[in-house]
Design an enzyme around this catalytic site. Structure first.
Site, PDB file in Angstrom:
ATOM      1  N   HIS A  85       0.065  19.431  -1.034  1.00 53.15           N
ATOM      2  CA  HIS A  85      -0.689  18.184  -1.122  1.00 53.15           C
ATOM      3  C   HIS A  85      -0.132  17.321  -2.255  1.00 53.15           C
ATOM      4  O   HIS A  85       0.119  17.809  -3.363  1.00 53.15           O
ATOM      5  CB  HIS A  85      -2.169  18.475  -1.375  1.00 53.15           C
ATOM      6  CG  HIS A  85      -2.987  17.238  -1.563  1.00 53.15           C
ATOM      7  ND1 HIS A  85      -3.097  16.273  -0.587  1.00 53.15           N
ATOM      8  CD2 HIS A  85      -3.702  16.791  -2.615  1.00 53.15           C
ATOM      9  CE1 HIS A  85      -3.862  15.302  -1.021  1.00 53.15           C
ATOM     10  NE2 HIS A  85      -4.239  15.575  -2.263  1.00 53.15           N
ATOM     11  N   ASP A 113      -8.380  15.914   1.071  1.00 50.92           N
ATOM     12  CA  ASP A 113      -8.865  15.574  -0.266  1.00 50.92           C
ATOM     13  C   ASP A 113      -9.689  14.292  -0.274  1.00 50.92           C
ATOM     14  O   ASP A 113      -9.731  13.587  -1.268  1.00 50.92           O
ATOM     15  CB  ASP A 113      -7.659  15.435  -1.216  1.00 50.92           C
ATOM     16  CG  ASP A 113      -8.046  15.621  -2.674  1.00 50.92           C
ATOM     17  OD1 ASP A 113      -8.993  16.375  -2.950  1.00 50.92           O
ATOM     18  OD2 ASP A 113      -7.402  15.001  -3.535  1.00 50.92           O
ATOM     19  N   ASP A 157      -0.919  13.449  -3.787  1.00 51.42           N
ATOM     20  CA  ASP A 157      -1.507  12.115  -3.826  1.00 51.42           C
ATOM     21  C   ASP A 157      -0.409  11.096  -4.115  1.00 51.42           C
ATOM     22  O   ASP A 157       0.454  11.325  -4.970  1.00 51.42           O
ATOM     23  CB  ASP A 157      -2.571  12.034  -4.917  1.00 51.42           C
ATOM     24  CG  ASP A 157      -3.824  12.816  -4.559  1.00 51.42           C
ATOM     25  OD1 ASP A 157      -4.327  12.632  -3.440  1.00 51.42           O
ATOM     26  OD2 ASP A 157      -4.295  13.608  -5.390  1.00 51.42           O
TER      27      ASP A 157
END
Length: 259
Positions: free
Chosen positions: A14, A126, A16
């Site tokens: 993951h 998320d 961002d």
């Protein structure tokens, strides 16, 4: 009867686009993560990896085309799964319906042009909350599955479903799944952690096929060599379920048929 059960693994990282770092750092982390995965796949060709974000793929295409071509080749061999269907992994609670439609319009258009098909799996691990109309919007964008892990983030009310049909007010339904909890940003192949989760998953769903996402995340990273070697060792053990690498779409299709 332990070997009647199967862990299905998809390595993941993951990332961002911008959180506690700048967008320039995101570009560098993505390239390091993707190069690391491709190098691991040269040693262990069974390894599968999944990642989202059309915008990030486009940046790599424009700024590191040799890396992008390697990713395209891995996708064509079903070793790399492009997930999400959206331009980025957006917040879906605060933005407008028009914004969601455009996320999917431009994301799916890019994936079709560069990888030959629309994404099937909406991947929002998320995101803090989801609108009731999301299944309707996703279904109209050619997406058949929805995955999140964020509902694990609750210290008072446990979400009661591992996989379920989520229905919008208009009647549109999408097959949905809770991904394994990843509160710390890292999911390794620790056999105790995996076993505890598998027992909880089977109790909740009745399914003996368990999904797992090994890899370092939150700030990229992906799977490590040690994670793969531990998985190989426990796959050979008579006291642990079988371990197979897969794609999210293949796994979701498999359990959907059982639901």
């Amino acid at each position: 009867y332990i070997k009647e059960r199967n862990f299905y693994l998809l390595s993941h990282a993951h990332l961002d686009m911008a959180w506690l770092w700048t967008i320039e750092e995101t570009y560098q982390v993505a390239q390091r993560t993707f190069n690391s995965v491709l190098n691991l796949q040269k040693k262990d060709d069974y390894l599968t990896f999944g990642h989202t974000t059309a915008y990030l793929y486009q940046w790599i295409e424009d700024n590191n085309n040799p890396l992008f071509c390697q990713i395209q080749e891995a996708v064509s061999k079903n070793k790399w799964e492009v997930l999400g269907g959206m331009w980025v992994e957006p917040d879906v609670n605060l933005i407008s319906g028009e914004s969601l439609v455009r996320q999917l319009l431009y994301g799916q258009k890019y994936f079709l042009e560069k990888f030959g098909k629309y994404n099937q799996v909406a991947w929002l691990p998320d995101t803090f909350g989801f609108p009731w109309q999301l299944p309707q919007i996703l279904q109209q964008a050619e997406i058949n599955y929805f995955v999140t892990g964020k509902l694990h983030w609750n210290d008072s009310t446990k979400f009661p479903h591992g996989c379920f049909w989520w229905q919008s007010p208009d009647g549109s339904r999408i097959f949905s799944m809770m991904s394994p909890p990843n509160v710390a940003g890292v999911m390794d192949t620790n056999p105790i952690t995996m076993t505890n989760y598998s027992v909880e998953w089977e109790t909740q769903t009745g399914l003996k096929d368990i999904f797992w996402l090994p890899g370092v995340g939150d700030h990229g990273g992906g799977p490590t060599y040690d994670m793969l070697k531990v998985a190989e060792r426990f796959d050979r053990s008579p006291f642990f379920p079988h371990i197979n690498f897969t794609t999210a779409e293949a796994y979701l299709s498999q359990i959907k048929a059982l639901s």
